[in-house]
Write a protein that holds these residues in place. Structure first.
Motif, PDB file in Angstrom:
ATOM      1  N   HIS A  65       0.855  -1.196   0.000  1.00  0.00           N
ATOM      2  CA  HIS A  65       0.000   0.000   0.000  1.00  0.00           C
ATOM      3  C   HIS A  65       0.883   1.235   0.000  1.00  0.00           C
ATOM      4  O   HIS A  65       1.842   1.319   0.763  1.00  0.00           O
ATOM      5  CB  HIS A  65      -0.835   0.061   1.281  1.00  0.00           C
ATOM      6  N   ILE A  68      -1.709   6.166   2.201  1.00  0.00           N
ATOM      7  CA  ILE A  68      -1.898   5.895   3.627  1.00  0.00           C
ATOM      8  C   ILE A  68      -2.214   7.160   4.398  1.00  0.00           C
ATOM      9  O   ILE A  68      -1.558   8.190   4.232  1.00  0.00           O
ATOM     10  CB  ILE A  68      -0.611   5.274   4.208  1.00  0.00           C
ATOM     11  N   LEU A 254      -0.565  -3.666   5.237  1.00  0.00           N
ATOM     12  CA  LEU A 254       0.017  -2.773   4.221  1.00  0.00           C
ATOM     13  C   LEU A 254       0.886  -3.510   3.208  1.00  0.00           C
ATOM     14  O   LEU A 254       1.332  -2.924   2.220  1.00  0.00           O
ATOM     15  CB  LEU A 254       0.866  -1.681   4.884  1.00  0.00           C
TER      16      LEU A 254
END
Ligand code: PPS
Length: 504
Positions: A65, A68, A254
């Motif tokens: 990811h 964020i 993540l």
């Protein structure tokens, strides 16, 4: 045979002498290399950040990811988390939604225009947002892309109150009036006036940071509404008392390598009770030790450093009843998440994380990772900001590191304010001429991680990290920050433009 060679049957004598000399030098070099390889930190560090251990156990085929949003709640280990985000983004050239000053308009509800370089809701240009703000979802959504991963961190309100009291003693009027946290706990209403600026640090600070009414009296409906709002927006709520388990959940959510979530505790108060341990004494892992996986069936004990009675703790829970509700609720969902993840796997990964942290501490940090008082840190650029009653500790780098290792280690211990300056300078490079202005040093305002601006005499100011000096970024006089009020300067005393509450 040597005589034969020397006599010049195969080439002149000088050539053979030179050859022998080179061989001898080469051999000596090899020998020294072996010796230094065994003892030198520098060489040990050369490969440590690129070793396979840095990746940790495989995460399959997921993609990391990169969009964020971290709601940086106060006094919850949030600076340690933000440091990881800063490192991750810096290493990958991601763009940060940085504040104009040092916080995103805190304590006012967040407004998109507080982001430096914001150009309107249609311009998708930021990856990571994580500086202190009072959460305000519609405005955050103007800045961050639709697929953003939202997460935050909470802490036991009793421990949080203790940390907040120590840090904001001179900032929050309620704390200023009380002699000790015990006195405050005994009768908070005697000290607390909800109309006074900065008193939000003294009551339901978590709820305040999440953008809700922290002064409301507790009702089940209110508490559930708060819980619901957070659940709808945030995909993960970490728990400070279980920091290492939190990091494992975060890494999986993540899809990040292990090293991205390995950290050294930042912004810690000096422990008055029990002294400070080195790494082996459990410093870097002190919180981890206190938070053994599932040790107390998922319940956490607030680890406090001052002497307050059990009765006073209970009073603090009642005073912060809304926060207490959030904490118990999200502590429960956190352990449910760990059960889904698998307790055995969590134990394994936490053990790996701790091993890795010890390894990196050994390479990066002086004295085995022992945190030190700011004034003892030789490199002024990594001294942590000081506030309130106690000393905030930082780290010293191991000397003699090669450049690449030094850079990676430095990122792990760089305090929040200085890191913001570094990222700011990278994202908004200033012309060389502008960086070289000689009076810039004199116009530095020192801003606390928690938002307060320091009020120091000039001799003590020299001990503070020079915010503007870190990367050429300087807050100018008259600039608006903190809560939108114009800041003025009177003999090193920085005060808000219109409020009775000083900024510290
Ligand atoms: N890894 C880890 N695990 C658990 N606790 C940790 C960790 N890192 C920092 N800390 C503790 O968090 C407190 C500082 O919180 P913040 O960084 O959020 O403070 S701030 O609001 O940004 O000023 C501060 O708490 P106190 O020492 O009780 O004041 C830090 O010690």
């Amino acid at each position: 045979m040597l005589r034969w060679l020397v006599r010049g049957r195969v080439g002149p004598v000088w050539m053979w002498k030179a050859l022998l000399l080179f061989v001898a030098i080469g051999f000596a070099g090899q020998l020294l290399g072996v010796i230094f390889n065994k003892s030198s930190v520098q060489t040990a560090g050369r490969s440590i950040f690129t070793s396979p251990d840095a990746q940790g156990p495989s995460l399959g085929s997921c993609q990391p990811h990169t969009h964020i949003m971290f709601l940086k709640t106060h006094k919850t280990a949030s600076s340690t988390v933000l440091n990881m985000l800063s490192r991750f983004g810096e290493e990958r050239d991601l763009r940060f939604a940085l504040p104009l000053g040092y916080q995103l308009g805190y304590p006012l509800p967040f407004n998109a225009h507080r982001v430096k370089g914001y150009r309107g809701p249609r311009a998708v240009e930021f990856h990571i947002m994580g500086n202190h703000m009072r959460f305000n979802r519609p405005e955050v959504e103007k800045v961050m892309p639709a697929d953003t991963f939202y997460f935050s961190i909470i802490r036991n309100p009793v421990a949080l109150a203790e940390s907040s009291f120590a840090y904001y003693k001179e900032v929050a009027p309620a704390f200023r009036k009380a002699k000790t946290l015990g006195d405050f706990a005994d009768d908070p209403r005697k000290y607390y006036d909800p109309r006074l600026r900065n008193n939000h640090y003294a009551r339901n600070l978590l709820l305040f940071d999440f953008g809700m009414d922290h002064n409301a009296n507790f009702t089940a409906t209110l508490a559930q509404r708060a819980e619901e709002m957070i659940r709808q927006t945030f995909r993960l709520i970490l728990v400070s008392e279980y920091f290492d388990q939190s990091m494992i959940l975060l890494r999986h959510a993540l899809c990040w390598p292990l090293d991205a979530v390995v950290s050294f505790s930042l912004n810690a108060r000096q422990q008055k009770l029990g002294g400070i341990g080195g790494l082996s004494g459990g410093w870097v892992g002190r919180v981890a030790t206190a938070a053994g996986v599932g040790g107390k069936g998922g319940r956490s004990q607030a680890k406090t450093l001052t002497n307050i009675t059990e009765e006073q703790r209970e009073k603090l829970r009642q005073w912060n009843a809304l926060d207490w509700h959030l904490y118990t609720f999200f502590n429960r969902t956190f352990w449910e998440e760990i059960n889904r993840f698998g307790v055995a796997q969590m134990e394994e990964e936490v053990a790996l994380l701790r091993m890795r942290r010890e390894e990196l501490a050994h390479v990066c940090l002086r004295d085995g990772g022992k945190p030190v008082e700011a004034h003892r840190i030789r490199d002024r650029n990594i001294r942590p900001y000081q506030s309130g009653l106690v000393k905030i500790l930082g780290y010293e780098l191991q000397p003699g590191l090669d450049n690449a290792t030094r850079t990676a280690c430095l990122r792990m211990i760089r305090p929040e304010i200085q890191y913001k300056d570094v990222l700011d300078a990278k994202q908004f490079p200033r012309p060389v001429a502008a960086q070289a202005q000689p009076e810039a040093q004199n116009k530095v305002l020192v801003v606390a991680a928690g938002g307060s601006l320091s009020r120091r005499d000039s001799s003590r100011m020299r001990e503070r990290p020079m915010v503007g000096g870190v990367a050429g970024r300087t807050l100018e006089e008259g600039e608006r920050d903190w809560d939108g009020h114009r800041l003025t300067r009177r003999n090193q005393t920085l005060i808000g433009g219109q409020d009775k509450g000083r900024l510290s």
